[in-house]
Design a protein around this motif. Structure first.
Motif, PDB file in Angstrom:
ATOM      1  N   GLY A 168      -0.930  36.574  11.482  1.00 36.51           N
ATOM      2  CA  GLY A 168      -1.083  36.161  10.081  1.00 36.51           C
ATOM      3  C   GLY A 168      -2.492  36.323   9.535  1.00 36.51           C
ATOM      4  O   GLY A 168      -2.811  35.797   8.472  1.00 36.51           O
ATOM      5  N   LYS A 169      -3.334  37.092  10.225  1.00 39.72           N
ATOM      6  CA  LYS A 169      -4.725  37.290   9.784  1.00 39.72           C
ATOM      7  C   LYS A 169      -4.795  37.849   8.365  1.00 39.72           C
ATOM      8  O   LYS A 169      -5.527  37.344   7.523  1.00 39.72           O
ATOM      9  CB  LYS A 169      -5.468  38.257  10.724  1.00 39.72           C
ATOM     10  CG  LYS A 169      -5.581  37.780  12.145  1.00 39.72           C
ATOM     11  CD  LYS A 169      -6.273  38.795  13.041  1.00 39.72           C
ATOM     12  CE  LYS A 169      -5.494  40.081  13.234  1.00 39.72           C
ATOM     13  NZ  LYS A 169      -4.184  39.907  13.901  1.00 39.72           N
ATOM     14  N   SER A 170      -4.003  38.894   8.113  1.00 37.91           N
ATOM     15  CA  SER A 170      -4.093  39.556   6.804  1.00 37.91           C
ATOM     16  C   SER A 170      -3.576  38.654   5.691  1.00 37.91           C
ATOM     17  O   SER A 170      -4.123  38.655   4.588  1.00 37.91           O
ATOM     18  CB  SER A 170      -3.332  40.874   6.814  1.00 37.91           C
ATOM     19  OG  SER A 170      -3.907  41.724   7.774  1.00 37.91           O
ATOM     20  N   LEU A 171      -2.537  37.858   5.989  1.00 35.95           N
ATOM     21  CA  LEU A 171      -2.026  36.959   4.946  1.00 35.95           C
ATOM     22  C   LEU A 171      -3.069  35.879   4.643  1.00 35.95           C
ATOM     23  O   LEU A 171      -3.300  35.549   3.471  1.00 35.95           O
ATOM     24  CB  LEU A 171      -0.695  36.330   5.393  1.00 35.95           C
ATOM     25  CG  LEU A 171       0.081  35.635   4.279  1.00 35.95           C
ATOM     26  CD1 LEU A 171       0.403  36.592   3.138  1.00 35.95           C
ATOM     27  CD2 LEU A 171       1.385  35.034   4.810  1.00 35.95           C
ATOM     28  N   LYS A 179       2.597  42.344   7.152  1.00 37.78           N
ATOM     29  CA  LYS A 179       3.995  42.705   7.365  1.00 37.78           C
ATOM     30  C   LYS A 179       4.434  42.265   8.753  1.00 37.78           C
ATOM     31  O   LYS A 179       3.619  42.253   9.682  1.00 37.78           O
ATOM     32  CB  LYS A 179       4.094  44.235   7.243  1.00 37.78           C
ATOM     33  CG  LYS A 179       5.456  44.742   6.960  1.00 37.78           C
ATOM     34  CD  LYS A 179       5.416  46.232   6.675  1.00 37.78           C
ATOM     35  CE  LYS A 179       6.802  46.814   6.748  1.00 37.78           C
ATOM     36  NZ  LYS A 179       6.792  48.258   6.727  1.00 37.78           N
ATOM     37  N   LEU A 201       6.939  26.991  10.619  1.00 35.63           N
ATOM     38  CA  LEU A 201       8.062  27.392  11.475  1.00 35.63           C
ATOM     39  C   LEU A 201       8.318  26.430  12.634  1.00 35.63           C
ATOM     40  O   LEU A 201       9.202  26.664  13.445  1.00 35.63           O
ATOM     41  CB  LEU A 201       7.822  28.802  12.047  1.00 35.63           C
ATOM     42  CG  LEU A 201       7.753  29.952  11.043  1.00 35.63           C
ATOM     43  CD1 LEU A 201       7.483  31.270  11.758  1.00 35.63           C
ATOM     44  CD2 LEU A 201       9.065  30.061  10.262  1.00 35.63           C
ATOM     45  N   THR A 214      -1.980  40.404  17.353  1.00 33.47           N
ATOM     46  CA  THR A 214      -1.286  41.114  16.278  1.00 33.47           C
ATOM     47  C   THR A 214      -0.108  40.274  15.762  1.00 33.47           C
ATOM     48  O   THR A 214       0.525  39.549  16.524  1.00 33.47           O
ATOM     49  CB  THR A 214      -0.803  42.521  16.754  1.00 33.47           C
ATOM     50  OG1 THR A 214      -0.055  43.118  15.705  1.00 33.47           O
ATOM     51  CG2 THR A 214       0.070  42.457  17.996  1.00 33.47           C
TER      52      THR A 214
END
Ligand SMILES: Nc1nc2c(ncn2[C@@H]2O[C@H](COP(=O)(O)OP(=O)(O)OP(=O)(O)O)[C@@H](O)[C@H]2O)c(=O)[nH]1
Ligand SMILES: [Mg+2]
Length: 370
Positions: free
Chosen positions: A214-217, A230, A326, A211
């Protein structure tokens, strides 16, 4: 006239973790506690202190008796209202701890279930969470009448000769049955959609991973979608599938799925099997990891272990080492098992590596097809 804002009071929480010497380390315990801290804030508590211990052997009080006295002392001085334990407690241990500590005792599983229930949006998502919650509650019923009221259990429906707990159990079993029937209906629609795709000989890709990795991005960037991405645990609960063109002619489908976490409750994995169906039937899994996390290796291992539990360890995979914007350290090539066809570094935020990712998806699709 001045309006007074009402603030719901957050419960002061004490977090407790332990593990067996040799199987874990203080560093790992602290990492896990920091995740528990995040989980408890997401669930609405106010964690103010952490206690941890490496044990020589397992205890039926979860943690050693010396530590229990320390916890009791702390509870008294700081007026702690809830004690949150970093593992799933079996019902009898939970009872013993509640008796000894004199305050509410919650485990990691209950916290995760609570967050899932907050995030569930769709009918199917809600059903799956309710199923997991009911399965969790069933063996823990004694003294939980207030929970049942939330479940809609009717008062006064008790049959002749039944004790309160028997009635509660009967109500929950009935509820589990109803939820399962409801889920069957949703599943059959989903299955027919998937069969259509499989018959068309299309390669199915599925994003999986820890979780907040960054899968959804990545999904949004690859298919120009706009699903919620988010900085919080478990943003995504429902699976979304879209068409993705890998070159001008060849297209695949790609799915974004629910994230995993260390010590993910087995009942949640079981209940979410229908949501995870897209991943279960994928031809290639795109395993996304937050490469900037200090413990990214453990995160990869956690995800690989859950994939193993789901019988997906042999499915071809691509590792996506994300969030490289990052980090300053040089990128390393990781040793992975042979199910990994490639590893790509990306920054979904900046857009780095996404073209390489597309080429890698095309390559992998051709390998899998032949
Ligand atoms: N700096 C940086 N942040 C990123 C990158 N990719 C994603 N993020 C951020 O990380 C957070 C989590 O991203 P999501 O896309 O929601 O992650 P997810 O894996 O879908 O998370 P779940 O749905 O909870 O499983 C968001 O705040 C994103 O903006 C990246 O490459 N670099
Ligand atoms: Mg997501």
């Amino acid at each position: 006239m001045k309006l007074h804002k009402t603030k719901i009071k957050k419960e002061k929480a004490l977090l407790v973790a332990c593990a067996i010497k040799g199987k874990s380390s203080i560093k790992k315990l602290k990492e896990s506690l920091s995740e528990l801290n995040n989980l408890s804030i997401s669930a609405g508590a106010d964690p103010i202190y952490e206690i941890y211990q490496l044990l020589q052997k397992p205890q039926n009080t979860y943690i050693g008796l010396g530590k229990i006295s320390e916890i009791k002392e702390y509870i008294k001085i700081h007026e702690i209202e809830v004690c949150i334990f970093d593992d799933e407690l079996n019902p009898s241990t939970q009872k013993v701890l509640e008796n000894k500590l004199g305050i509410k005792v919650i485990d990691r599983t209950a916290l995760i279930l609570d967050i899932f229930s907050k995030r569930a949006q769709t009918h199917e998502g809600k059903l799956q969470v309710e199923l997991a919650q009911s399965e969790y509650l069933l063996p823990r019923l004694a003294g939980q009448w207030s929970h049942l009221e939330r479940l809609g259990g009717g008062i006064g429906t008790r049959g002749p000769g039944e004790t309160q707990i028997e009635t509660d159990r009967r109500l929950i079993r009935g509820k589990i049955k109803r939820i399962k029937a409801g889920m069957k209906k949703v599943e059959s629609t989903r299955t027919s959609q998937r069969t259509k795709r499989m018959n068309n000989n299309i390669i199915n890709l599925s994003l999986v991973g820890y979780t907040n990795s960054g899968k959804s991005l990545i999904f949004n960037k690859l298919v120009k979608s706009n699903i919620l991405s988010k900085n919080q645990l478990f943003s995504t609960l429902d699976t979304t599938t879209r068409k993705i063109f890998l070159d001008e002619e060849i297209y695949s489908t790609i799915s974004d799925t629910v994230g995993f976490i260390n010590k993910l409750p087995t009942i949640l994995v079981e209940s979410f099997k229908s949501t995870l169906e897209e991943a279960i039937n994928a031809d290639i899994l795109l395993h996304v990891v937050d490469y900037s996390a200090e413990d990214f290796n453990e995160k990869i291992e956690t995800v690989d272990n859950i994939l193993f539990e789901l019988g997906l360890n042999k499915v071809p995979k691509i590792l996506i080492k994300n969030k490289i914007d990052l980090i300053e350290k040089p990128l390393e090539y990781l040793e992975l098992d042979e199910s990994y066809l490639a590893q790509i570094t990306t920054s979904a935020k900046v857009g780095t590596g996404l073209n390489e990712l597309r080429s890698s998806l095309l390559n992998a699709s051709q390998i899998v097809k032949n």
